[in-house]
Design a protein around this motif. Sequence first.
Motif, short mmCIF file in Angstrom:
data_model
loop_
_atom_site.label_atom_id
_atom_site.label_comp_id
_atom_site.label_asym_id
_atom_site.label_seq_id
_atom_site.Cartn_x
_atom_site.Cartn_y
_atom_site.Cartn_z
N SER A 105 0.81 -1.22 0.00
CA SER A 105 0.00 0.00 0.00
C SER A 105 0.85 1.27 0.00
N SER A 106 2.12 1.15 0.38
CA SER A 106 3.00 2.32 0.44
C SER A 106 3.71 2.61 -0.89
N LEU A 107 3.61 1.72 -1.85
CA LEU A 107 4.35 1.87 -3.11
C LEU A 107 3.56 2.65 -4.15
N PRO A 108 4.26 3.42 -4.98
CA PRO A 108 3.58 4.11 -6.08
C PRO A 108 3.22 3.12 -7.19
N GLN A 109 2.35 3.56 -8.07
CA GLN A 109 1.93 2.72 -9.19
C GLN A 109 2.34 3.36 -10.51
N SER A 110 2.77 2.55 -11.45
CA SER A 110 3.14 3.01 -12.78
C SER A 110 2.12 2.50 -13.79
N ASP A 111 1.52 3.43 -14.53
CA ASP A 111 0.59 3.02 -15.58
C ASP A 111 1.30 2.20 -16.65
N PHE A 112 2.59 2.48 -16.85
CA PHE A 112 3.36 1.74 -17.84
C PHE A 112 3.54 0.27 -17.43
N LEU A 113 3.79 0.03 -16.14
CA LEU A 113 4.05 -1.34 -15.66
C LEU A 113 2.77 -2.13 -15.38
N LYS A 114 1.65 -1.45 -15.24
CA LYS A 114 0.39 -2.11 -14.88
C LYS A 114 0.02 -3.25 -15.83
N PRO A 115 0.14 -3.11 -17.16
CA PRO A 115 -0.25 -4.22 -18.05
C PRO A 115 0.60 -5.48 -17.91
N PHE A 116 1.74 -5.38 -17.22
CA PHE A 116 2.64 -6.52 -17.08
C PHE A 116 2.60 -7.15 -15.69
N SER A 117 1.68 -6.70 -14.83
CA SER A 117 1.66 -7.20 -13.46
C SER A 117 0.28 -7.06 -12.85
N LYS A 118 0.14 -7.60 -11.64
CA LYS A 118 -1.15 -7.50 -10.94
C LYS A 118 -1.47 -6.08 -10.53
N THR A 119 -0.46 -5.32 -10.12
CA THR A 119 -0.72 -4.02 -9.50
C THR A 119 -0.10 -2.84 -10.22
N GLY A 120 0.98 -3.03 -10.94
CA GLY A 120 1.72 -1.91 -11.53
C GLY A 120 2.55 -1.17 -10.50
N LYS A 121 2.59 -1.67 -9.27
CA LYS A 121 3.36 -1.01 -8.21
C LYS A 121 4.85 -1.31 -8.40
N TYR A 122 5.66 -0.36 -7.94
CA TYR A 122 7.11 -0.53 -8.08
C TYR A 122 7.83 0.08 -6.89
N LEU A 123 9.02 -0.44 -6.65
CA LEU A 123 9.90 0.08 -5.62
C LEU A 123 10.77 1.15 -6.27
N PRO A 124 10.54 2.44 -5.94
CA PRO A 124 11.31 3.50 -6.60
C PRO A 124 12.80 3.42 -6.28
N SER A 125 13.61 3.59 -7.31
CA SER A 125 15.06 3.57 -7.12
C SER A 125 15.50 4.66 -6.15
N SER A 126 14.77 5.75 -6.10
CA SER A 126 15.14 6.86 -5.22
C SER A 126 15.13 6.44 -3.75
N LEU A 127 14.32 5.46 -3.39
CA LEU A 127 14.30 4.97 -2.01
C LEU A 127 15.58 4.22 -1.67
N LEU A 128 16.24 3.72 -2.70
CA LEU A 128 17.41 2.89 -2.49
C LEU A 128 18.73 3.58 -2.79
N GLY A 129 18.65 4.83 -3.24
CA GLY A 129 19.85 5.55 -3.60
C GLY A 129 20.45 5.06 -4.89
N ASP A 130 19.63 4.46 -5.77
CA ASP A 130 20.12 3.90 -7.04
C ASP A 130 20.15 4.90 -8.18
N ASP A 131 19.56 6.08 -7.98
CA ASP A 131 19.47 7.01 -9.10
C ASP A 131 20.79 7.64 -9.45
#
Length: 131
Positions: A105-131
């Motif tokens: 429930s805390s994750l954002p959703q991507s309209d782009f990823l939604k057709p490839f998954s149940k939720t379209g939710k993703y773990l943002p790289s910014s949370l992990l310092g990957d950007d």
Amino acid sequence: KDKGTPMGQLKSFPCQYNLDFDNVICVGNYIERETEGVSPFGSYGVTVIDLWARGNTSGIPLLDGTTGFRMGVSFAIPKVSAQLFELWQIHPEFSHVKIKELFMSSLPQSDFLKPFSKTGKYLPSSLLGDD
């Protein structure tokens, strides 16, 4: 264009367990940004993948003694696991199902990823310092 395998068309474990057990989180790998695509060598499926995480890692020791860059769901899963573990450290009284619900429930959703998954939710790289 994605060249991965639609997981709804084949049995793939452990993600297939996610159809029968509510404590399993199946992770897919997205490329660079959540709007750029799913991994061309990963799997996807609207009945199986719960969320996406970027599985890019640099500084990986290679067989020739150097270090290099690698990507894939094998590098995405530990990032999700670390976030779940941190959440469980904060709320040790929560069941695994409650932890999953709170996390998802805390994750954002991507309209782009939604057709490839149940939720379209993703773990943002910014949370992990990957950007």
